[in-house]
Write a protein that holds these residues in place. Structure first.
Motif: not given
Length: 98
Positions: A61-80
């Motif tokens: 769900r988090t990946v889907q939210d990133w891909e659909q622009g509902r959320r933006t990766p932050k912190g460690p996820a952004r680094s990965l």
């Protein structure tokens, strides 16, 4: 690979801060690039949302939210994401080894 002397690195950093506070030095800064979109990275790695989510340590769900622009990766996820973008072989090797 050379062995690091963490203690010496910390002391050098403290010295650099002291010199900066005295006005005798400028601190080095590094500007990090913004990674491509999660979808672009995932597709370039040829991974399903489920596999990518597992490797990133997040829910599908988090990946889907990133891909659909509902959320933006932050912190460690952004680094990965930055690692996956800049060095996909290392990302895949570490992810599959875990």
């Amino acid at each position: 690979m050379t062995e690091r002397d963490i203690g010496a690195e910390i002391l050098a950093g403290l010295k650099e801060i002291r010199e900066f506070k005295k006005g005798k030095a400028q601190l080095r800064t590094v500007k990090l690039s913004v990674p491509q979109s999660a979808r672009q990275i995932r597709e370039r790695l040829n991974l399903s949302q489920s596999a990518f989510a597992s490797m990133m340590g997040v829910s599908v769900r988090t990946v889907q939210d990133w891909e659909q622009g509902r959320r933006t990766p932050k912190g460690p996820a952004r680094s990965l994401l930055r690692i996956a973008e800049q060095n996909p072989k290392a990302f895949l090797a570490v992810s599959f080894a875990a």
